[in-house]
Design a protein around this motif. Structure first.
Motif, PDB file in Angstrom:
ATOM      1  N   SER A 102     -12.214  -4.353  -7.365  1.00  0.00           N
ATOM      2  CA  SER A 102     -12.978  -5.308  -6.422  1.00  0.00           C
ATOM      3  C   SER A 102     -11.903  -6.206  -5.795  1.00  0.00           C
ATOM      4  O   SER A 102     -12.172  -6.400  -4.699  1.00  0.00           O
ATOM      5  CB  SER A 102     -13.788  -6.277  -7.495  1.00  0.00           C
ATOM      6  N   VAL A 103     -10.830  -6.802  -6.679  1.00  0.00           N
ATOM      7  CA  VAL A 103      -9.886  -7.595  -5.869  1.00  0.00           C
ATOM      8  C   VAL A 103      -9.093  -6.900  -5.041  1.00  0.00           C
ATOM      9  O   VAL A 103      -8.607  -7.517  -3.844  1.00  0.00           O
ATOM     10  CB  VAL A 103      -9.034  -8.226  -7.274  1.00  0.00           C
ATOM     11  N   GLY A 104      -8.609  -5.524  -5.397  1.00  0.00           N
ATOM     12  CA  GLY A 104      -7.888  -4.992  -4.454  1.00  0.00           C
ATOM     13  C   GLY A 104      -8.460  -4.752  -3.088  1.00  0.00           C
ATOM     14  O   GLY A 104      -7.946  -4.508  -2.251  1.00  0.00           O
ATOM     15  N   TYR A 105      -9.822  -4.548  -3.213  1.00  0.00           N
ATOM     16  CA  TYR A 105     -10.305  -4.139  -1.800  1.00  0.00           C
ATOM     17  C   TYR A 105     -10.170  -5.400  -0.726  1.00  0.00           C
ATOM     18  O   TYR A 105      -9.974  -5.022   0.556  1.00  0.00           O
ATOM     19  CB  TYR A 105     -12.112  -4.260  -2.212  1.00  0.00           C
ATOM     20  N   ASP A 106      -9.722  -6.588  -1.099  1.00  0.00           N
ATOM     21  CA  ASP A 106      -9.481  -7.509  -0.155  1.00  0.00           C
ATOM     22  C   ASP A 106      -8.023  -7.561   0.136  1.00  0.00           C
ATOM     23  O   ASP A 106      -7.592  -8.527   0.793  1.00  0.00           O
ATOM     24  CB  ASP A 106      -9.762  -8.882  -0.635  1.00  0.00           C
ATOM     25  N   TYR A 107      -7.068  -6.803  -0.600  1.00  0.00           N
ATOM     26  CA  TYR A 107      -5.829  -6.633  -0.427  1.00  0.00           C
ATOM     27  C   TYR A 107      -5.423  -5.613   0.026  1.00  0.00           C
ATOM     28  O   TYR A 107      -4.057  -4.946  -0.276  1.00  0.00           O
ATOM     29  CB  TYR A 107      -5.129  -7.270  -1.627  1.00  0.00           C
ATOM     30  N   GLN A 108      -6.090  -4.655   1.021  1.00  0.00           N
ATOM     31  CA  GLN A 108      -5.666  -3.610   1.292  1.00  0.00           C
ATOM     32  C   GLN A 108      -4.301  -3.282   2.005  1.00  0.00           C
ATOM     33  O   GLN A 108      -3.676  -2.231   2.096  1.00  0.00           O
ATOM     34  CB  GLN A 108      -6.791  -2.680   2.142  1.00  0.00           C
ATOM     35  N   GLU A 109      -4.199  -4.327   2.690  1.00  0.00           N
ATOM     36  CA  GLU A 109      -2.556  -4.320   3.518  1.00  0.00           C
ATOM     37  C   GLU A 109      -1.726  -4.472   2.503  1.00  0.00           C
ATOM     38  O   GLU A 109      -0.140  -4.410   3.179  1.00  0.00           O
ATOM     39  CB  GLU A 109      -2.662  -5.609   4.815  1.00  0.00           C
ATOM     40  N   PHE A 110      -1.709  -4.662   1.430  1.00  0.00           N
ATOM     41  CA  PHE A 110      -0.660  -4.648   0.412  1.00  0.00           C
ATOM     42  C   PHE A 110      -0.352  -3.241  -0.285  1.00  0.00           C
ATOM     43  O   PHE A 110       0.569  -3.222  -1.168  1.00  0.00           O
ATOM     44  CB  PHE A 110      -1.021  -5.737  -0.703  1.00  0.00           C
ATOM     45  N   ALA A 111      -1.148  -2.284   0.154  1.00  0.00           N
ATOM     46  CA  ALA A 111      -0.747  -1.012  -0.238  1.00  0.00           C
ATOM     47  C   ALA A 111       0.596  -0.403   0.210  1.00  0.00           C
ATOM     48  O   ALA A 111       0.921  -0.782   1.327  1.00  0.00           O
ATOM     49  CB  ALA A 111      -1.887  -0.106   0.209  1.00  0.00           C
ATOM     50  N   LEU A 112       1.253   0.276  -0.886  1.00  0.00           N
ATOM     51  CA  LEU A 112       2.628   0.825  -0.281  1.00  0.00           C
ATOM     52  C   LEU A 112       2.361   1.844   0.757  1.00  0.00           C
ATOM     53  O   LEU A 112       1.516   2.814   0.851  1.00  0.00           O
ATOM     54  CB  LEU A 112       3.259   1.648  -1.419  1.00  0.00           C
ATOM     55  N   LYS A 113       3.218   1.754   1.917  1.00  0.00           N
ATOM     56  CA  LYS A 113       3.327   2.792   3.178  1.00  0.00           C
ATOM     57  C   LYS A 113       3.767   4.014   2.597  1.00  0.00           C
ATOM     58  O   LYS A 113       3.572   5.449   3.285  1.00  0.00           O
ATOM     59  CB  LYS A 113       3.868   2.297   4.203  1.00  0.00           C
ATOM     60  N   GLN A 114       5.072   4.198   1.627  1.00  0.00           N
ATOM     61  CA  GLN A 114       5.722   5.113   1.222  1.00  0.00           C
ATOM     62  C   GLN A 114       5.705   5.008  -0.327  1.00  0.00           C
ATOM     63  O   GLN A 114       5.878   3.773  -0.882  1.00  0.00           O
ATOM     64  CB  GLN A 114       7.017   5.154   1.815  1.00  0.00           C
ATOM     65  N   PRO A 115       5.843   5.973  -1.340  1.00  0.00           N
ATOM     66  CA  PRO A 115       5.624   5.899  -2.540  1.00  0.00           C
ATOM     67  C   PRO A 115       7.295   5.757  -3.019  1.00  0.00           C
ATOM     68  O   PRO A 115       7.549   5.148  -4.111  1.00  0.00           O
ATOM     69  CB  PRO A 115       5.222   7.089  -3.177  1.00  0.00           C
TER      70      PRO A 115
END
Length: 283
Positions: free
Chosen positions: A114-127
């Motif tokens: 739920s919280v992560g849905y509002d922070y999608q731009e914080f996802a890693l671009k590369q692992p």
């Protein structure tokens, strides 16, 4: 004495689907990591021990913990990277023996999703850690988080503190100081690491002579006050060297050493490396 009332800041958060790509190491980050595994398995090696990561469990890897990651098949998990800008959390990590793994409840996954849905731009671009586990990358994400509204930051901070609390509830205090006078001295030392610390003044603050303080302190902690002060200063210096772009001279002054050469000798005595070698190895 060990209350944590600091603010936590998010760096990265997202959901990873890794098929034989989660193979990295050694990794030693200046931020903490939380994993919530949902599918498949992987391994994390810390201090020579292999730990299997399985679905339905959450894992905590504190900052400055050297580890190796490996997976030879399907592995899916939520990941959260976060920092404590005030460096108080690192003190708690050192005081407690925390579990690497706890059982996750359905509510945990619901909250993270739920919280992560509002922070999608914080996802890693590369692992690959080398693409984000560096000072410029950390500062970029920290500044991005700071631009969020007060309410959004409060919501994320509440989630991080709740998830951390689940590990500390299962944790055990490494060593208890039963004498209130020694506990008070420890409290004073930890808050004056950047200043001159005189044993006679510490002793007087708890109505003891200096010789009695030294004996009592060693009985309670296994170290003399001088040894404890040095260990705490070098511990703080390690965090400052890796978490910021301070020079060695600046860090020495920030932990109470006016002589940089003496600081380097003390650092090598405690850490086994010079400050320069320590930074090179961990960055």
């Amino acid at each position: 004495m060990d209350a944590f009332d600091g603010r936590l800041a998010l760096l990265n958060m997202g959901y990873a689907r890794d098929n034989e790509k989660w193979n990295f190491g050694p990794i030693c980050s200046n931020f903490s990591r939380l994993y919530l595994v949902t599918r498949g398995t992987a391994c994390v090696r810390i201090n020579g021990l292999e730990h299997k990561l399985t679905p339905g469990h959450m894992y905590l890897i504190p900052e400055l913990t050297t580890h190796w990651d490996s997976s030879d098949g399907c592995f899916e998990h939520y990941y959260i990277h976060f920092v404590d800008p005030q460096h108080r959390l690192m003190e708690l990590y050192r005081q407690y023996e925390l579990p690497l793994e706890i059982e996750a409840t359905p509510d945990m996954e619901t909250m993270v999703r739920s919280v992560g849905y509002d922070y999608q731009e914080f996802a890693l671009k590369q692992p690959q850690p080398k693409t984000y586990d560096n000072l410029p990358g950390t500062m970029t994400m920290y500044k991005l988080f700071e631009k969020r509204s007060v309410g959004q930051k409060m919501r994320m901070n509440s989630l991080l503190q709740y998830l951390l609390s689940c590990f500390f509830i299962k944790g055990k205090r490494r060593s208890e100081v039963s004498d209130s006078r020694v506990a008070r001295i420890v409290w004073h030392i930890d808050r004056q690491l950047d200043k001159e610390i005189r044993l006679d003044r510490l002793a007087a603050s708890v109505c003891l002579c200096k010789e009695r303080l030294i004996r009592l302190f060693k009985e309670q902690t296994g170290m003399t006050p001088t040894e404890y002060i040095m260990a705490r200063r070098i511990s703080r210096a390690e965090t400052l060297l890796l978490a910021h772009q301070y020079s060695i001279k600046e860090v020495a002054a920030m932990v109470g050493y006016r002589d940089q050469n003496y600081f380097c000798r003390c650092f090598k005595k405690i850490a086994g490396l010079t400050p320069t070698a320590f930074v090179r190895q961990n960055k």
